[in-house]
Motif scaffolding. Structure first.
Motif, PDB file in Angstrom:
ATOM      1  N   ASP A 113      30.875  39.821  35.017  1.00 26.42           N
ATOM      2  CA  ASP A 113      29.535  39.647  35.335  1.00 26.42           C
ATOM      3  C   ASP A 113      29.026  41.255  35.616  1.00 26.42           C
ATOM      4  O   ASP A 113      29.636  41.828  36.601  1.00 26.42           O
ATOM      5  CB  ASP A 113      29.150  38.880  36.457  1.00 26.42           C
ATOM      6  N   ARG A 127      25.932  43.577  24.541  1.00 24.56           N
ATOM      7  CA  ARG A 127      24.764  43.543  25.133  1.00 24.56           C
ATOM      8  C   ARG A 127      24.806  44.550  26.509  1.00 24.56           C
ATOM      9  O   ARG A 127      23.999  45.259  26.840  1.00 24.56           O
ATOM     10  CB  ARG A 127      23.932  42.454  25.725  1.00 24.56           C
ATOM     11  N   PRO A 146      25.631  35.231  29.268  1.00 19.39           N
ATOM     12  CA  PRO A 146      25.372  36.601  29.482  1.00 19.39           C
ATOM     13  C   PRO A 146      26.123  37.333  29.897  1.00 19.39           C
ATOM     14  O   PRO A 146      26.273  38.574  29.887  1.00 19.39           O
ATOM     15  CB  PRO A 146      24.137  36.313  30.482  1.00 19.39           C
ATOM     16  N   GLY A 168      27.680  38.911  24.446  1.00 17.81           N
ATOM     17  CA  GLY A 168      27.311  39.354  25.842  1.00 17.81           C
ATOM     18  C   GLY A 168      27.978  40.667  26.210  1.00 17.81           C
ATOM     19  O   GLY A 168      27.388  41.577  26.857  1.00 17.81           O
ATOM     20  N   GLN A 175      26.330  32.394  23.644  1.00 16.83           N
ATOM     21  CA  GLN A 175      24.845  32.543  24.405  1.00 16.83           C
ATOM     22  C   GLN A 175      25.087  33.128  26.088  1.00 16.83           C
ATOM     23  O   GLN A 175      24.261  33.308  26.708  1.00 16.83           O
ATOM     24  CB  GLN A 175      24.254  31.262  24.350  1.00 16.83           C
TER      25      GLN A 175
END
Length: 586
Positions: free
Chosen positions: A137, A59, A38, A56, A36
């Motif tokens: 990130d 994605r 990101p 992630g 889960q």
């Protein structure tokens, strides 16, 4: 939004700290966190082959786990990432076991994206490093905003050229390089003449388009090494970082002037401007970017003061003149703020009735009890800086209200003449300002005369606008006079094209009419011409009875000068009228 990602070891410690978790529960929790999150989570072996990626990662990058497992992690590395970045990464992993920084990666579709990455080593049960964990990130949006902010801070929003701060930085770099390599740097400070007139007459939208076209033209004559920036409303700076011959600077200056002399076609309008250029050379004229820019600006002002296109190299004495101009501009600003200006009034005599016909308002600047600044010292600077707009509004309002007050006392018309510069008259809203002053003051209709100079008629592109303004003013009952007639361009054709009521013969033509037949004949010719055009005539600078007699015989309507009276303070005007109405000094 950026998440604070905990290292896996820390996460395990926190989970183990909870009460009575089973191993299965721990694994389920870890799996949920990985799935889960990101953030991109990547585990590789020691040679960089991908062992694990979380959802992630897929994605963000567009790659599925099946497409990257077993393949080198460099698959997502952008070639635009500097090699030093990876050198620092591997060195930190060897020495500290972890690295934190920013990387430029590449998605499956080829698009680049920025990440804030944390890379750390993972050890097996024996404590030997056998894998790497990378948590990343996506910070592309932040980088985009940072790039926008940098661009806005360093580039002109209109022309997209470097602004003053960036051009100054580039100039300092060029100076530092020139010092080490022993060559010169040239700065060309370019000012667009007539640009303010374009803004005031055509509007700021047209002015902005002209600036963009001017910037494009300037770029066309520069080499890849040379830099162009916009440092003011109508000012550009060109940096020549390597100058070995002055002829190269002179040649570029001529090219710039030629480019800006060509007509600018903006829609249906064809506009003509020119330019003046100031040049400074480093390190001779200054060893800092700020000094070179100031000196190039001072040289440009030297050309601009001549009101013509051209180029000028800096000389040290220009510094003093530039400082004086700046000091005068500041003093003007303070004088306007504290109402240090006064109006004095020079009487105007009607030669038919020998009565005082009116007065001309003359602005005076009192700095102290007996300290006066002469008009020819501050009016040109006010014109140059644009302060003439505010000063002119004050003069018009004060003079018209004063005339209305005197008319109430005298119970008869008393004309008021006010000088208006071309820049004032062409400034947007001028006619509306005049109408408002007439309405507020209650001055008698037909008793305000605005005096303008011949220069306003000399710009072909302004002709239709000037005619419109003059006709609107006449529609308000305002008379229009050409001041100092004969000292300017005197292209007589404009007299029949423009609605003008009065010619004021300059004192240069009047001064010798009683001793020089040619001067008297020329003055007579001007009077007859004006009468033929149904225009009134006022002669300025009358200083003796002989001049007055000749002008009366020649048919002049009105005169003014020291023979009638010197300029008077407002408190003395009514007294002068009561004592001298119907009387001429002998």
């Amino acid at each position: 939004m950026h998440l604070s990602i905990l290292p896996a070891k820390s996460l395990l410690h926190r989970l183990r700290g909870r009460r009575s978790p089973t191993l299965d529960q721990l694994n389920l929790t870890l799996s949920a966190v990985l799935d889960q999150s990101p953030a991109c989570i990547i585990i590789t072996d020691l040679v960089g082959r991908v062992l694990y990626v979380n959802p992630g990662f897929s994605r963000v990058t567009g790659y599925s786990s099946a497409e990257v497992l077993g393949r080198p992690v460099s698959l997502i590395k952008s070639s635009r990432t500097h090699a030093d970045t990876f050198g620092q990464l591997w060195r930190a992993l060897r020495e500290k076991g972890e690295w934190h920084g920013e990387l430029l990666n590449q998605r499956k579709n080829g698009e680049s994206y920025w990440v804030a990455a944390s890379v750390s080593t993972l050890r097996n049960e024996e404590g030997v490093v056998d894998r790497y964990l990378s948590i990343q990130d996506d910070i592309s949006l932040r980088k985009h905003y940072e790039a926008q902010l940098f661009h806005r801070s360093n580039y002109d929003l209109l022309t997209d050229l470097p602004n003053r701060e960036l051009i100054q930085d580039r100039l300092q770099q060029a100076l530092d390089m020139a010092e080490s390599q022993h060559h010169q740097v040239a700065v060309l400070f370019v000012n667009l003449l007539q640009f303010r007139r374009v803004n005031e007459t055509q509007g700021h939208e047209v002015g902005d388009r002209l600036l963009c076209q001017a910037a494009q033209r300037l770029q066309q004559v520069l080499s890849p090494l040379e830099s162009l920036g916009r440092v003011g409303g109508d000012e550009f700076v060109i940096i020549m970082p390597e100058v070995s011959r002055l002829q190269a600077v002179e040649h570029l200056s001529r090219c710039v002037l030629q480019q800006l002399t060509e007509p600018f076609r903006l829609g249906d309008a064809e506009l003509h401007i020119s330019a003046c250029i100031g040049v400074s050379l480093g390190p001779e004229d200054g060893d800092s970017a700020d000094a070179l820019l100031r000196h190039a600006d001072a040289a440009m002002q030297q050309v601009r003061s001549r009101r013509e296109s051209g180029c000028c190299f800096f000389r040290e004495e220009m510094n003093a003149k530039a400082r004086d101009g700046l000091a005068m501009e500041r003093a003007l600003h303070e004088a306007l703020a504290c109402e240090a200006f006064e109006l004095w009034y020079q009487p105007l005599l009607d030669l038919k009735s020998d009565r005082l016909q009116g007065v001309e308002a003359l602005v005076r600047w009192r700095r102290g009890a007996d300290d006066w600044v002469l008009p020819d010292q501050f009016i040109p600077q006010a014109e140059e800086s644009g302060q003439i707009i505010g000063l002119g509004r004050w003069v018009l309002k004060t003079a018209v209200h004063q005339a209305a007050a005197w008319q109430c006392v005298l119970n008869r018309p008393l004309e008021m003449a006010v000088n208006v510069s071309p820049r004032e008259m062409l400034y947007p809203g001028f006619v509306d300002d005049v109408a408002a002053v007439l309405r507020e003051s209650g001055i008698m209709s037909g008793t305000l005369t605005l005096e303008i100079t011949e220069s306003i008629f000399m710009e072909p592109e302004d002709e239709s606008r000037v005619v419109e303004i003059l006709e609107r003013l006449r529609g308000l009952g305002v008379k229009l006079a050409i001041d100092d007639f004969g000292t300017g361009f005197s292209a007589l054709g404009y007299l029949k094209r423009f609605p003008v009521d009065v010619l004021k013969i300059d004192r240069e033509f009047v001064r010798d009419i009683h001793v020089d037949m040619n001067a008297a004949t020329l003055c007579q010719a001007i009077i007859w011409m004006a009468k033929g055009l149904q225009m009134g005539v006022v002669a300025e600078g009358v200083e003796c009875a002989e001049q007055l007699d000749i002008l009366r015989q020649s048919g002049a309507r009105s005169i003014q000068g020291y023979h009638i009276a010197k300029p008077l303070e407002s408190k003395d005007v009514l007294m002068f009228i009561s004592k001298n109405d119907g009387y001429i000094e002998e």
